[in-house]
Enzyme design. Structure first.
Site, mmCIF file in Angstrom:
data_model
loop_
_atom_site.group_PDB
_atom_site.id
_atom_site.type_symbol
_atom_site.label_atom_id
_atom_site.label_comp_id
_atom_site.label_asym_id
_atom_site.label_seq_id
_atom_site.Cartn_x
_atom_site.Cartn_y
_atom_site.Cartn_z
ATOM 1 N N HIS A 49 0.849 -1.188 0.000
ATOM 2 C CA HIS A 49 0.000 0.000 0.000
ATOM 3 C C HIS A 49 0.888 1.243 0.000
ATOM 4 C CE1 HIS A 49 -3.052 -2.877 0.829
ATOM 5 N NE2 HIS A 49 -3.989 -1.972 1.006
ATOM 6 N N LYS A 91 -13.795 5.054 5.780
ATOM 7 C CA LYS A 91 -14.077 6.088 4.790
ATOM 8 C C LYS A 91 -15.584 6.147 4.505
ATOM 9 C CE LYS A 91 -12.894 7.352 0.005
ATOM 10 N NZ LYS A 91 -13.956 6.746 -0.803
#
Length: 809
Positions: A145, A489
């Protein structure tokens, strides 16, 4: 360098004299290097900017700081940025080295340290060894990531700096050597100053593979072996409870550059790394073990094994002739060296069998002490890492085409034939919304793979138990993954944590009812907004699989370097994770009434969604944070946005979402919505939950840490980049509510009041990070006005702030 000495002098208050010494030395050397590389005026500008930032922290207006940085030339702004960023790089290494130093000091005092195996086994006193072995299983999975802003060149320099600082602890260090160390440190700092900390090109997947393997080479291979040895001192003969995985090279979700070629590349490179490592160790063993058959007997099976080697490798047998005929261990090791050099071991099991044969013969003939040394360490390494290093997980998206998935799965089958089933046995399906998403992938391969659903959105988490049970009835399901980043999120921090917990409890209940063994894979990010936080507390706070103690955890981005970049820290952090897994495998009987939290979570979700669903939010977000400019920073091979959909916020990945809010010091995803929700509950009830329930305590502690790192005053300066600033009022008000409520829950007057060392570290760092934010605001203004010349220093501001906060996304 005067501006660094303020930091060093403040450290002294914590009585950590060696850390103060290291920080002062590194600061002085940095000042010397800056003068050598530029001139005295740079130091004057740096000191002036820092003094203004410090004054602002003392109550002065930030306008003076903003005006000072705006008055600097672009070139000088870039140099000031680099000076602050490099100082943080050096201070971070000094602090990491000090953590190692303190752990060793505590160990020398024979303390039972918290987060240690000794502490965990003491808690499990009386639990049968076989039950511990059955339950405990931990896999740490390194991902690519893109949140690691530091280049590998810089990380390698960190290792050398840390090693040099460690030498200074020697009380018998000669003055001449001390001077040499200072010269070597100055050379490292000079090299760092002359090294561009920002990559000029986006890394390829093969670069990410090499970066991931570097951490194994530098620390993890040795640290894990030593940890396994320690574990077996508590639990003799137990199977290894720890293993490693990786997504690097196998994560094809949204990354068009990952696929069949990178799967092959990742496994071949890992195999080569280990073969070379093992080959060199085998050669060292051959040099060390000169046991003579003229003095001691040797097991017949060793002689028979050598005869098989001679038959299977006639050319090499002819080459060495009668060499070491009366030193059978050395002769056997010679053939093993040759097999490794020629990549002729068809499996790690055969290599392990050869090593076990040597072990048996030595022990049978009074050579146990020899067997317990380097040979035993090599056997443990082979047991942990095989010939594949870390099990490669493959990830595809549920919406990926059959054709692309089939190509990937064909590469998976070929890889398993080449490297063995231990090297690759899992395909993760991100975006899982129904059982059909997993069943479709399962139907595209004949390999007996574990096809793992990844539940990311709130709706998917709520459907997870039903989908899992349906999979048990059809294709089977040994593992389930939950995603912390996208759920946060989607719903905000509090709601996401609650929904994840609820899903995990329900999944474990299904597994228990069905008699199935379930491993939970926690997809945790580095920051609190993506499920991050201290690993030990996080493992204890979350429900496990069935049986408890079976789990996998991702290690992402800059957390990999922070945890495993220095060998001493790697050992501690691995032990901490395993120690937590041991305790979590046998949860206590304490129960609390968690029902009030459900309403709080839903309330926080509503507040969070009201903000992000506001019609003006996306425009505000893109102006208020450097989210669009992050795409200019070459830190990952994967695009910042998912390809599907045109909606900006929906397609934006969780990493740049959090990264952007971290850069402007707001850290909104980690706390927004929590203040309103928690303030509406009875404070006495919340204090009770904080005291008695690990889940809620960890949640609040992460909130407190995030709020302490945030700086709403600095964030406010970014409003000068915003056209319509009406959303600032609810953000600022919610921040104040969250701070007040957290302080009420923890019964403190200041954030981190109970953790003075951490509190002091954050306060000391702020005046050094603030100038970088001030410069970043000015650079963003110029860049958005069309000035392309500011791109290099703008990118360096991003890297510098990340170093100062020790966090990206």
């Amino acid at each position: 360098m005067r501006f660094c000495r303020d930091y060093a002098n403040a450290v002294e208050a914590s009585t950590d004299q060696p850390l103060r010494r290291d920080v002062r030395l590194l600061g002085d050397l940095l000042g010397r290097v800056l003068v050598e590389q530029e001139d005295e005026t740079l130091l004057a500008d740096v000191e002036r900017v820092r003094a203004l930032a410090r004054a602002a922290r003392g109550g002065a207006a930030l306008d003076d700081l903003a005006a000072a940085v705006a008055a600097l030339s672009l070139e000088r702004q870039a140099s000031v940025l680099r000076a602050f960023a490099l100082y943080f790089t050096l201070a971070n290494v000094a602090e990491q080295q000090h953590r190692i130093r303190r752990r060793r000091a505590y160990a020398a005092e024979e303390r039972v340290l918290p987060e240690s195996l000794a502490d965990s086994f003491a808690r499990l006193d009386g639990v049968p060894a076989e039950e511990i072995e059955r339950r405990v299983s931990l896999e740490l999975v390194l991902t690519a990531h893109p949140t690691e802003a530091a280049r590998r060149t810089v990380l390698a320099s960190h290792l050398r700096v840390g090693s040099l600082l460690a030498e200074l602890d020697d009380p018998l260090l000669a003055p001449q050597r001390r001077g040499e160390i200072e010269d070597d440190l100055a050379a490292e700092i000079t090299a760092l100053w002359q090294t561009d900390e920002v990559r000029s090109q986006r890394p390829r997947v093969v670069d990410e593979i090499r970066n991931g393997h570097w951490f194994f080479e530098q620390s993890l291979i040795d640290a894990a072996e030593r940890l396994l040895a320690d574990y077996r001192r508590h639990l003799p003969g137990a199977r290894a409870p720890l293993r490693f995985g990786t997504w690097i090279g196998g994560d094809a979700d949204g990354n068009p550059h990952s696929g069949p070629d990178t799967i092959r590349e990742a496994l071949e490179r890992a195999r080569t790394l280990l073969r070379v490592r093992y080959r060199d160790e085998v050669r060292a063993l051959a040099a060390a073990i000169g046991v003579s058959s003229r003095l001691l007997e040797v097991d017949d099976e060793l002689h028979e094994s050598i005869a098989v080697d001679e038959e299977e490798m006639p050319a090499y047998a002819a080459e060495i002739g009668d060499q070491n005929r009366d030193e059978p261990y050395r002769r056997k090791l010679s053939f093993m060296w040759r097999r490794l050099d020629a990549d002729a071991y068809d499996s790690a099991e055969r290599l392990a069998d050869d090593l076990a044969l040597l072990d048996r013969s030595l022990r049978a003939h009074r050579g146990a002490r020899i067997a317990d040394g380097a040979l035993a360490a090599l056997r443990r390494r082979v047991e942990l890492f095989g010939l594949h290093l870390a099990k490669l997980d493959v990830r595809v998206h549920a919406h990926e085409s059959d054709e692309r998935v089939a190509d990937i799965l064909a590469a998976v089958a070929a890889a398993r034939a080449r490297h063995g089933t231990r090297a690759l046995d899992t395909v993760i399906v991100s975006g899982t919304a129904t059982a059909v998403d997993v069943q479709r992938i399962h139907a595209l391969t004949a390999e007996p793979l574990s096809v793992v659903p990844l539940f990311e959105s709130i709706d998917a988490l709520r459907a997870a138990p039903r989908i899992y049970e349906e999979l048990l009835d059809t294709v089977g399901c040994r593992e389930v993954m939950v995603g912390y980043s996208d759920s946060a999120k989607d719903a905000g921090y509090l709601a996401a944590q609650w929904e994840i917990r609820g899903a995990l409890v329900a999944l474990a209940d299904v597994a228990r009812r069905r008699g199935a063994e379930l491993t939970i894979f926690h997809g945790r990010g580095g920051s609190a907004g993506r499920g991050g936080g201290p690993t030990y507390a996080a493992i204890l706070a979350q429900p496990q699989g069935e049986p408890p103690g079976r789990l996998k955890v991702t290690e992402q981005g800059e957390t990999i370097a922070f945890k495993y970049g220095l060998p001493g820290l790697a050992r501690h952090n691995l032990e901490s994770a395993l120690a937590a897994t041991l305790v979590a495998a046998f949860p206590g009987d304490d129960e609390v009434d968690a029902s009030p939290v459900a309403a709080l979570a839903e309330r926080s979700r509503g507040v969070y969604r009201e903000l992000v669903d506001d019609p003006g939010f996306v425009e505000f977000f893109r102006a208020f944070t450097p989210v669009d400019e992050l795409a200019l920073l070459n830190i990952g091979s994967r695009p910042a946005r998912r390809p599907e959909g045109a909606d900006y916020l929906a397609s934006l990945r969780a990493i740049p979402w959090v990264f952007a809010w971290t850069q402007n010091r707001c850290l909104l995803p980690s706390w927004y919505g929590c203040g309103t929700a928690l303030s509406e509950a009875d404070s006495a009830d919340l204090r009770g939950l904080y005291r008695d329930w690990p889940f809620f305590r960890t949640l609040v502690q992460n909130l407190e840490m995030t709020l302490a790192k945030a700086s709403i005053e600095i964030s406010r300066e970014y409003l000068s980049l915003v056209g319509d600033a009406r959303l600032w009022e609810p953000i600022s008000a919610e921040h104040a509510r969250t701070v007040a409520t957290v302080l009420e829950i923890v019964e403190a007057d200041e954030l981190l009041e109970r953790h003075p060392v951490v509190q002091r570290s954050i306060r000391l760092r702020n005046p050094y990070v603030d100038p970088m934010n001030a410069i970043q605001v000015e650079l963003l203004r110029r860049y958005r006005g069309g000035d392309e010349a500011v791109v290099p220093p703008l990118l360096r501001s991003i890297a510098g702030i990340a170093a100062g906060l020790r966090n990206t996304g």
